[in-house]
Structures are given as structure tokens and as C-alpha cells.
Write an enzyme that holds these catalytic residues in place. Structure first.
Site, mmCIF file in Angstrom:
data_model
loop_
_atom_site.group_PDB
_atom_site.id
_atom_site.type_symbol
_atom_site.label_atom_id
_atom_site.label_comp_id
_atom_site.label_asym_id
_atom_site.label_seq_id
_atom_site.Cartn_x
_atom_site.Cartn_y
_atom_site.Cartn_z
ATOM 1 N N ASP A 118 0.822 -1.207 0.000
ATOM 2 C CA ASP A 118 0.000 0.000 0.000
ATOM 3 C C ASP A 118 0.857 1.258 0.000
ATOM 4 O OD1 ASP A 118 0.640 -0.998 2.686
ATOM 5 O OD2 ASP A 118 -0.375 0.786 3.409
ATOM 6 N N GLU A 185 0.020 -0.805 5.898
ATOM 7 C CA GLU A 185 1.026 -0.186 6.751
ATOM 8 C C GLU A 185 0.821 1.320 6.850
ATOM 9 O OE1 GLU A 185 5.006 1.449 7.934
ATOM 10 O OE2 GLU A 185 3.775 1.897 6.181
#
Length: 524
Positions: A118, A185
Site C-alpha cells: 500500500d 502499513e
């Protein structure tokens, strides 16, 4: 002066076996233009998938913004068919990926690499200011441009490419190699569907301390400090806690205001907090002290006065003053205080009945979540008593007025002050730099980047996904293996014009390639 072991640097470590792999990949393939162009295209394609993790993401499977992560997984499957054929690839929590390259030696603990798929948003307000569109993945022959090109798709693509390059050479590991890829994250501190679930699977599979060592993203590359090249793998992370401060007072019409509105009281508290920062300390266990001792002995241009202050029997007041004189340095020795969110008032002619602020803290190694709470209780208790505010400090209630007392009139300030904490994370365990596993890492770094590079530990002021992996290994290192000097503009992660130099990306591949080989040969 105490110099002893600070003179010592780990010797170079390079693979001794399978020199045909060294000749084929390290000395030939990785330096070829065709390989570099192919590698750049791989990262560019990954950047073109806008796998954005927002702070307000709903549950996986319910929030449609997660759907793009299926596209990213499909991209990896198509780009690395050899990896998907040779390794066991599992999906965890829908979008987490767990790659296992099974080794032949059951008595060797696995090597675990981490990455995340991500990225942070590019920002609509600044999208037109990018040199190239943020998800274009443009490659100009020198840089791959776009959000995630550095953080953290570069590490992921480099890891998979290194594994693929070894597979092509028919390398069969003795030590199991694992790649754990989270997907949220960047998505906020209060929860994780990715790394947390991946860590739970690994803990169940390998047990506590069942992993030899863990390597994740961290400080970007090799940096020049005091005229010397340093590689700074982080061996610890600061803790984290958000403190919410809520003020409640009676409202009313703005035409007859009291001496202080809720926002006025809020301003007083902000001033009180910012004027009373946490105290700096430099304890022996802080890896920052280890770095400065290494630098004092081995760097080329550290001022003599600073060297003397560092190498004394104890860090002197002068050294702490040096650390406090720069906000980057003081973050290494102090619990940081950042007032990041304020709210109060709904209408211009109406007195606000509440005012809120949120204070973000990165907790120093010598402090704790409880120490932060006690700090606020002690700091704000006299203020609340003087102003006749009832205080609720993290569940401990102190009454500072009688129930029958008028709550608010021309002669009396009254209200309620409530302190709560969100997302409590203690500082991480500290990996031991005298452990042989740190020597392995340092030796490989010097083997890839040159024997003149000084390898020293560092403290990470932010938090990575390793916060869920503490039980898996006592040796956790956080570092992104490339030379920061390849980009004269420096690291651009999380900001406008994020980009990754192709030279740095090739270095990443080489590092992971050699790290796997060296760790496959030690302790056999």
C-alpha cells in the site's frame, strides 16, 4: 576516553559457494542495461496500480477501496511467474501475501523479509504539481517516478527480483526464506488487517523466536555524515500514543462572552504543553548512542569537541545540548510532542461548548505509555485546580468544585477537562548489535556497498509493520538498502515527486540477492 570496541568494524562478508552465481548475476546481469530497463519497468508497473491505504478505510470486503489490491496481486503473479511456480504463495486476510521458499535444512531458522504493497494518497490538491502524474510510473532512464516508487514498492520488487534471479541459477536454499507483504502499513495506527494477521500466521507456524532475523524497510539508504558513508539499520523503534484533550464548558451567545471561551482555555493548555516538553535522555541502550560512538571513532570530520563529549565515560551535558539543538537529533533522545489536530466552535455568534485537541507522541526508549499519561496528569492538574475544572485524567477523576457551585458566571471559571489515550504502543525491544546476526547484516552491507562504509545502528522515530512481529525474533532490522546519494534531491517518500533512482533499485536487488546467499552459508 573509552574507545575499546568502537574501533571495531565487521569485516566484509560475501558468498563463498556457487561463484557461478556471482559471475552470472552480480558481475554480469545486474550491471547490464537490459536488466536495469526490465527492472525499471517492473517497478513502474507496480506504481501504476494505485493501491492507496486511507486512514478511514472500512473493513476489507466492505470498503470498495480495497478492491484495487486484487489488481496489484494479479500484477505480481503475471510479473514473477517463476517465483509463483517455485515458492509457496499464500493469501492472508484477503490481500496479505506470504511467500515461502522452503529450505532443505530443518534445523536452520528462516530468514524473514517484510514489505508492504500500500501507499499513501498523492493528494488531489498537489497532483498537478507533480513532474509526472503520481501513478504514471514514468521512467526517464534515471528515475522511476510516482507514489510508492520508494515507499515501499521498490523493496518489494527488488526482493522478488532477487529471488527470481537465484531461481534462474537453480539456487536451492538450505535456510528457508520468507517474504511477508502487508497491505495497510500506511492506513493508520489503530488497527491492521495485514501485518497483524500475517504475524499471527507466522507465530503459529514457527513459534516464539522461531525466525532467525527479520528485515523490513527503514531509513533510506546509505547517508553521508561527518564526511563518512554510514549504513544505519534501525535496531529499535520509538513507542506511540495519541492523547485527546477535551474541554467542556457552558455555551451561550457570543455577545456576552466570559473572559475565556472553550477555545481560549484550549489555547492556554496548548501553550502549557508546548512550553513544557519531555526531557531528553541518552541511555546506554539507545542505538543512537552506539552510532555516535562509532562516528566519533571512525568518521572523518567530526569536530574534536563533539568527539570528546561523546567518548567520555558518560555522555556529557554538552552532548545532550548538541542533540537538543536540532529537531531531527532531539527526536532520538526525547519523547516528541506534536499537537496535530484541534477542533472547537460551530458558529461565529455561538460560544463553543467543547474544544478538542489531539497530541501525537513518539515515545523515547527511556519512557513509556504510562510515563506519558503521568506527565499530562501532573502538568494539567494545577491548571484544572486553579480554574475549577473537574479533571478526568485517563479514568482517574479529581473534583475541583462543589456540585452546587455555579458552573459559569462572571466571577468564576468552571468546566470539565477530560484526557484519554488512543493507540498505545510501547517502545520496541532493542536488537543487540553484539549479536552475530547483526554481524551478518553488517558484513553483507559492506560486501555490497564497499568496505569503507561504516555500519552502525540507528533508532527509528516512526513505526513499521514490525510492531506486530516482536515475538518472532529478537533481531529485527529496518533499513532500505540503497545509496541516498543516487538522488541529489534526497528521499521523496510521502511527498511531491516521489521517485526511485534505477541505480538504487539495482543495489536493492543485489543486497537481497547476496543477503540470502550469505545467510544460507552461515551456521551450517
Amino acid at each position: 576516553m573509552v574507545l575499546n570496541r568502537w574501533y571495531y568494524q565487521i569485516p566484509v562478508m560475501q558468498p563463498k559457494e556457487r561463484q557461478d552465481i556471482t559471475r552470472q548475476n552480480v558481475e554480469t546481469l545486474f550491471i547490464s542495461n537490459d536488466f536495469q530497463d526490465s527492472l525499471a519497468r517492473r517497478l513502474a508497473g507496480a506504481v501504476q496500480v494505485p493501491a492507496i491505504a486511507y486512514d478511514d478505510m472500512g473493513l476489507v470486503g466492505e470498503d470498495p477501496r480495497w478492491e484495487v489490491f486484487h489488481q496489484f496481486s494479479d500484477y505480481l503473479t503475471k510479473t514473477f511467474p517463476r517465483v509463483y511456480e517455485a515458492l509457496r504463495v499464500e493469501t492472508v486476510s484477503t490481500h496479505g501475501l506470504l511467500y515461502t521458499w522452503q529450505g532443505s535444512a530443518q534445523d536452520l531458522k528462516p530468514l524473514l523479509f517484510m514489505a508492504h504493497s500500500d501507499v499513501v494518497p498523492a493528494g488531489e490538491s498537489t497532483s498537478l504539481q507533480w513532474t509526472y502524474p503520481p501513478f504514471s510510473g514514468h521512467y526517464d532512464g534515471e528515475f522511476i517516478w510516482g507514489r510508492g516508487s520508494e515507499d515501499d514498492k521498490s523493496n518489494l520488487i527488488a526482493m522478488l527480483t532477487a529471488i527470481e534471479s537465484l531461481l534462474v541459477c537453480d539456487f536451492k536454499p538450505h535456510r528457508t526464506v520468507i517474504l511477508s507483504v502487508g497491505f495497510d502499513e500506511e492506513g493508520g495506527a489503530d488497527r491492521s488487517y495485514g501485518a497483524r494477521c500475517l504475524a499471527e500466521v507466522l507465530l503459529e507456524r514457527y513459534g516464539k523466536n522461531g525466525i532467525e532475523l527479520i528485515f523490513d524497510e527503514g531509513i533510506a539508504g546509505i547517508e553521508s555524515r561527518f564526511g563518512t558513508d554510514f549504513a544505519l539499520p534501525a535496531t529499535a523503534e520509538k513507542g506511540y500514543v495519541d492523547v485527546d484533550v477535551k474541554l467542556s464548558v457552558p455555551g451561550g451567545h457570543s455577545s456576552t462572552p466570559p473572559d475565556h471561551t472553550a477555545i481560549g482555555f484550549q489555547a492556554q493548555i496548548i501553550n502549557l504543553i508546548e512550553d513544557n516538553p519531555f526531557q531528553s535522555q541518552l541511555i546506554r541502550q539507545n542505538p543512537t548512542l552506539t552510532f555516535y560512538r562509532q562516528a566519533a571513532v571512525l568518521s572523518k570530520s567530526m569536530p574534536l569537541e563533539l568527539r570528546d563529549a561523546i567518548l567520555g565515560l558518560k555522555p556529557t551535558k554538552r552532548f545532550l545540548e548538541y542533540m537538543d539543538s536540532d529537531r531531527e537529533r532531539r527526536a532520538m533522545v526525547r519523547t516528541s510532542t506534536a499537537i496535530t489536530m484541534v477542533q472547537g466552535g460551530d458558529k461565529v455568534n455561538s460560544l463553543p461548548e467543547t474544544a478538542n485537541l489531539v497530541i501525537n507522541h513518539r515515545i523515547a526508549l527511556h519512557d513509556s505509555v504510562q510515563a506519558v499519561k503521568e506527565y499530562y496528569s501532573a502538568l494539567l492538574r494545577p491548571w484544572a485546580k486553579k480554574r475549577h475544572f473537574n479533571l478526568d485524567a485517563f479514568g482517574v477523576v479529581e473534583k475541583n468544585r462543589e456540585d452546587s457551585q455555579t458552573r459559569f458566571d462572571n466571577n468564576n471559571d468552571c468546566g470539565d477537562l477530560t484526557l484519554t489515550a488512543q493507540y498505545e504502543l510501547e517502545p520496541s525491544p532493542i536488537s543487540d548489535t553484539e549479536d552475530s546476526r547483526f554481524s551478518w547484516l553488517a558484513g553483507v552491507i559492506k560486501g555490497v556497498f564497499g568496505e569503507n562504509v561504516v555500519v552502525a545502528p540507528e533508532l527509528l522515530t516512526g513505526n513499521t509493520d514490525t510492531r506486530y512481529y516482536w515475538d518472532l525474533s529478537p533481531q529485527i532490522y529496518r533499513w532500505s538498502p540503497w545509496r541516498a546519494s543516487h538522488d541529489p534531491r534526497g528521499t521523496r517518500m510521502h511527498t511531491l515527486d516521489e521517485r526511485m533512482p534505477i541505480k538504487g533499485l539495482v543495489e536493492m536487488v543485489k543486497f537481497y540477492h547476496e543477503f540470502i546467499r550469505v545467510l544460507d552459508e552461515v551456521q551450517r
